[in-house]
Design an enzyme around this catalytic site. Sequence first.
Site, PDB file in Angstrom:
ATOM      1  N   PHE A   1       0.827  -1.208   0.000  1.00  0.00           N
ATOM      2  CA  PHE A   1       0.000   0.000   0.000  1.00  0.00           C
ATOM      3  C   PHE A   1       0.858   1.253   0.000  1.00  0.00           C
ATOM      4  O   PHE A   1       0.510   2.249   0.630  1.00  0.00           O
ATOM      5  CB  PHE A   1      -0.983   0.006   1.183  1.00  0.00           C
ATOM      6  CG  PHE A   1      -1.733  -1.279   1.340  1.00  0.00           C
ATOM      7  CD1 PHE A   1      -2.446  -1.816   0.284  1.00  0.00           C
ATOM      8  CD2 PHE A   1      -1.712  -1.973   2.528  1.00  0.00           C
ATOM      9  CE1 PHE A   1      -3.118  -3.018   0.411  1.00  0.00           C
ATOM     10  CE2 PHE A   1      -2.382  -3.173   2.677  1.00  0.00           C
ATOM     11  CZ  PHE A   1      -3.088  -3.697   1.606  1.00  0.00           C
TER      12      PHE A   1
ATOM     13  N   GLY B   1       0.583  -8.582  -4.130  1.00  0.00           N
ATOM     14  CA  GLY B   1      -0.773  -9.073  -3.913  1.00  0.00           C
ATOM     15  C   GLY B   1      -1.731  -8.563  -4.968  1.00  0.00           C
ATOM     16  O   GLY B   1      -2.929  -8.829  -4.930  1.00  0.00           O
TER      17      GLY B   1
ATOM     18  N   GLY C   1       2.354  -0.308 -12.552  1.00  0.00           N
ATOM     19  CA  GLY C   1       3.008  -1.591 -12.774  1.00  0.00           C
ATOM     20  C   GLY C   1       2.602  -2.280 -14.063  1.00  0.00           C
ATOM     21  O   GLY C   1       3.435  -2.519 -14.948  1.00  0.00           O
TER      22      GLY C   1
ATOM     23  N   ASN D   1      -7.299  -8.673 -16.942  1.00  0.00           N
ATOM     24  CA  ASN D   1      -7.844  -9.877 -16.313  1.00  0.00           C
ATOM     25  C   ASN D   1      -8.982  -9.452 -15.393  1.00  0.00           C
ATOM     26  O   ASN D   1      -8.750  -8.793 -14.382  1.00  0.00           O
ATOM     27  CB  ASN D   1      -6.732 -10.578 -15.509  1.00  0.00           C
ATOM     28  CG  ASN D   1      -7.230 -11.832 -14.795  1.00  0.00           C
ATOM     29  OD1 ASN D   1      -8.405 -11.957 -14.443  1.00  0.00           O
ATOM     30  ND2 ASN D   1      -6.327 -12.765 -14.572  1.00  0.00           N
ATOM     31  N   PRO D   2     -10.212  -9.801 -15.747  1.00  0.00           N
ATOM     32  CA  PRO D   2     -11.343  -9.298 -14.963  1.00  0.00           C
ATOM     33  C   PRO D   2     -11.317  -9.756 -13.510  1.00  0.00           C
ATOM     34  O   PRO D   2     -11.767  -9.037 -12.623  1.00  0.00           O
ATOM     35  CB  PRO D   2     -12.572  -9.870 -15.679  1.00  0.00           C
ATOM     36  CG  PRO D   2     -12.070 -10.906 -16.609  1.00  0.00           C
ATOM     37  CD  PRO D   2     -10.629 -10.600 -16.890  1.00  0.00           C
TER      38      PRO D   2
ATOM     39  N   GLN E   1      -8.690  -5.871  -7.423  1.00  0.00           N
ATOM     40  CA  GLN E   1      -8.011  -4.601  -7.162  1.00  0.00           C
ATOM     41  C   GLN E   1      -9.008  -3.482  -6.878  1.00  0.00           C
ATOM     42  O   GLN E   1      -8.833  -2.704  -5.942  1.00  0.00           O
ATOM     43  CB  GLN E   1      -7.174  -4.192  -8.386  1.00  0.00           C
ATOM     44  CG  GLN E   1      -5.874  -4.951  -8.496  1.00  0.00           C
ATOM     45  CD  GLN E   1      -4.864  -4.447  -7.501  1.00  0.00           C
ATOM     46  OE1 GLN E   1      -4.231  -3.428  -7.681  1.00  0.00           O
ATOM     47  NE2 GLN E   1      -4.731  -5.139  -6.406  1.00  0.00           N
TER      48      GLN E   1
ATOM     49  N   GLU F   1      -5.120   1.996  -7.687  1.00  0.00           N
ATOM     50  CA  GLU F   1      -5.469   2.986  -6.678  1.00  0.00           C
ATOM     51  C   GLU F   1      -6.781   3.712  -6.934  1.00  0.00           C
ATOM     52  O   GLU F   1      -7.356   4.287  -6.007  1.00  0.00           O
ATOM     53  CB  GLU F   1      -4.324   3.996  -6.544  1.00  0.00           C
ATOM     54  CG  GLU F   1      -3.148   3.392  -5.803  1.00  0.00           C
ATOM     55  CD  GLU F   1      -1.823   4.033  -6.139  1.00  0.00           C
ATOM     56  OE1 GLU F   1      -1.278   4.711  -5.284  1.00  0.00           O
ATOM     57  OE2 GLU F   1      -1.323   3.840  -7.269  1.00  0.00           O
TER      58      GLU F   1
END
Lengths: 335, 696
Positions: free
Chosen positions: B237, B467, B509, B588-589, B595, B662
């Site tokens: 985070f 993660g 990323g 990727n759903p 996320q 985010e």
Amino acid sequence: MIPFDYQRAQTPAAAAAAVAAHPRAAFLGGGTNLVDRMKLGVATPELLVDITHLDLDRIEELPDGTVRIGANVRNSDLAAHPLIRHRYPALSQALLSGASGQLRNTATTGGNLLQRTRCVYFQDTTTPCNKREPGSGCSALEGYTRYHALLGASEHCVATHPSDMAVAMSALDAVVTVQSPHGRRRIPLAELHRLPGDHPEHDTVLDHGDLITAVELPPSAMAARSRYRKVRDRASYAFALVSAAVALDLDGDHISDLRIALGGLAHKPWRALRAEEELRGGPATQEHFRAAAQAELAAARPLKGNAFKTDLARTTLASTLSDLAAPGPRHEEQR
Amino acid sequence: MSAPVHPRSAPTAPGRAIGADLPRVDARAKVTGTATYAFEYPVPHPAYLHPVQATIARGRLTRIDTTAAEALDGVRAVLWHGNAPRLRATDNAELAVLQSDQVFYRGQVVAAVIADTPEAARQAARLVRLDYDQQPHDVDLSPHRGDLYAPKDDHDQGDLEAAMAGAEHALDATYTTPMLHATPIEPHTTTAVWDDSGLTLYESTQGAHFARQELAPLLDLDPQRIQIIAPYVGGGFGSKGPLHAPTVLTVLAARAMFGRPVKLALTRRHMFDQVGYRSPTIQRIRLAANAQGRLSGIGMDATVQTARLAEFIEEATGPTESMYAAPHRHIALRAAELDAAVPGWIRGPGQCPGMFGPEVAMDELAQACGLDPIDLRLRNDPDHDPATGKPFSSRNLAACLREGARRFGWHDRDPAPGTRLVQGWYVGTGVAASRYPVVPPAGPSEATVRHLHDGHYEVHIGAADIGTGAWTVLTQIAADALGAGVQDVQVRIGDTALPEASVAGGSTGTMSWGSTIVAAARAFRDRHGTAPAPGAEASAPLPDNPATEQFAMAAFGAQFAEVHIHADTGEIRVPRLLGAFAAGRIINPRTARSQLIGGMTMGLSMALHEQSIMDPRFGHVVNCDLAEYHIATNADVADIQAHWIDEEDPHVNPLGAKGIGEIGIVGTAAAVANAAHHATGVRVRDLPLTLDHFLG
Ligand SMILES: Cc1cc2nc3c(=O)[nH]c(=O)nc-3n(C[C@H](O)[C@H](O)[C@H](O)COP(=O)(O)OP(=O)(O)OC[C@H]3O[C@@H](n4cnc5c(N)ncnc54)[C@H](O)[C@@H]3O)c2cc1C
Ligand code: SF4
């Protein structure tokens, strides 16, 4: 954590003797509170006497209808027991509202009663705290007091007792049985914990070496109509800001008898005797409930950071009483 | 030891991996407990470290007495500024651990014990006696301080005062967000080995290369002699993005113990003063609008704190610069330098707190104008970026608001606040906008593609999966880029032995590592064709994207909340949260939803609970454990849905993907606060929305 010795007690009397014999000994129940305090340097026992293997883990009904709860009964087991759920629902609710599933599986009845305050300064050895280090001062008085006391506090300590279970037990007229090195005695639960006064370092009236062996709940018709209402800062896994355990015996629209204990407000489970007196024998109306709650909280001495709890305690008590008097959908707890 | 290799994934057809609902490739390793985290690496005969922290907030150490600590069984050494190995480049003072006698904040590491067991180290740390020359400290953040400074230029346009004076509707209100801590469940941990071959770190980090780049000059060590290994990270985070003092401390200890590995795992309490935090923010917002709700003026004056030890600025004004346009704007950021720990990256730095005030203010303005809050936002949705004047590569806020409204069931909402009492609970709904910019990645990236045999490939890039699902989505991107199935591609990440990659931060990323992998795959095909020999290999860096100069780029979203507030006690529950997002192509759903929902959950947590309580008398955070620092529990999180609209953005990067890490947290708290107002009529401008706001 400082090094310590570890013993397994064979009998309650031996456990009491072992702790009494060593000034820096402590009983080890589930350890969910004690071990945390050891890691923080708040508790520094040199000897742990493990009592969890003692034969104190039964819930049994005595011939006179009393329910006896062994000191080692885990919080989860106690909450789930049919006798408790049916005869003393407030106790079951109180237990389930406390801590988390994992903690309740480990925590014992005796340990729950004797868990120590969550005052952040008590847990922080870098700040003054009279309870941890008598005479060092009270950091909370001018500090973070959201979870601190409104009732019965002193200038030396404004901490609250964090247990939910104890609040329900107090309202249910529970009695604690104690094994000391010299014999056994019985203490009404409402008298187990003390107010801080000049000696906040003492949470209870127990002496060093006193082992809680059981908690007894006397038979009570009223207890079947009991409820525990906990108000907190998240939906689960938080200590009470304010809680109310109430048992009510109604005769038509009149209150023939009742018990009230409040949590989150004092150094001990707060038996609301004043409110009980106002209501006993009177009509079960909203106005009376509100007036009684008002009367009980008249003695509140709020601090800067917890003034809202006076109001919160009043409304929580009044609404718990009216819910119990006239169960309806209005106040059913909902997500 | 090098980066692990996972079992092959469920197959996808060549060229069909992106968009597939692929389970995480690292899922099995994680649920079976075989994924090794930094503290768990089996190194021979490790020593353990425990920090000693200052108990004053400002001053100087006059004496350190380590006698009692050193006398303890199992203690190997006590390090302090008098005997700790020297560091070289210490321009980032946060990292200059044990280099001087100065105390800059309470909780600063001033010594450390190395012992054979963690218990002995911890016990000995308590026995280190410290004497200070204490000076008065100052940790009070206020917009009225005389010593505030401007960490960046103000944005001024037109005449806001005049716009306010002449507006039909003018709003001037102040909003606050509290200090927040990242609190990942895996604490910051380091296992350090310094021997003849150099320095090896098993580190819980969001960027192995980034960490190495910071460490090398500090230690005056050739980067090639430092290896950092971080295949699995239990959440960061932001707090594991830049290097923090505990890592440097462990490296110093490993240096002192040359040849013997040293391990450090922070305690939960350490994580409240060692690894950064979100500065509190104070946000004065001014909005001027005409009768139709068209904005003529926008103002934001935000105040944040930084530390005397080192500067970190929470750029809370960022979102306002680009969110809505108006002819008259004044946007200014001010900072106070306090005797407090150094703030740092956490969950949407700047963006997340910076959207709270403005998006609540928009709700207040909508009410003042008699407009639906969605309508107000649609009326003010700009077609060019108000900050730079550039066109957007894509901006689908309007589509998100509409799609979210449709799914949430917004259309028949009664706008009147405080009128729906259902079984003792006031019920309300609210909306807020989300935005997260496409920011440049922190650091360069390079990827290598290697053909093993028979169409099986390995792809190497020093990326980090904290993660988020990076292991999985990079596998998908690589598969499509190579025209292979995911079952034929093994991605290796999380190690400085792999090609350099940017840090996992700023939601960059997938975009940057993914684009790098696409470039490497192209280079591979260019060089080796479609029938490569075994061992054929090609590398490529992240290509420049000239479009970043021409366009303003950001992901957008709209969040909707249903809030219930207990009429007697003020208890607050959020039975429903729904977000609609426009973030380009979704790789990727499954991992994307995770996320977004994760971000929204953090936003909910921020809205309702999270708050670090600074005790100004002492200068430290006093609710520094997870019993007292509340994070949303399962019982607080009910129905959370994340949806996305199809968005094609040909400019943002070759993947057409924007970051999704985010954006889920941005705007959530405002949506909840707006719903709370709709429920009760009580306008709360200070987070968190604790029950005392709604009493009486
Ligand atoms: C994160 C967290 C959240 C929590 N939330 C709540 C909550 O919401 N509500 C709540 O009520 N509680 C809560 N708790 C506290 C929890 O209920 C107590 O930790 C638990 O009940 C203690 O029981 P134990 O058996 O583990 O006690 P121990 O830790 O073993 O002992 C506690 C104390 O009692 C003494 N002791 C134990 N047994 C006996 C005995 N038979 N006779 C004499 N002395 C004895 C020990 O010496 C020690 O001093 C929470 C705890 C944590 C860690
Ligand atoms: S309230 Fe009691 S426990 Fe808390 S700091 Fe004061 S003395 Fe210590």
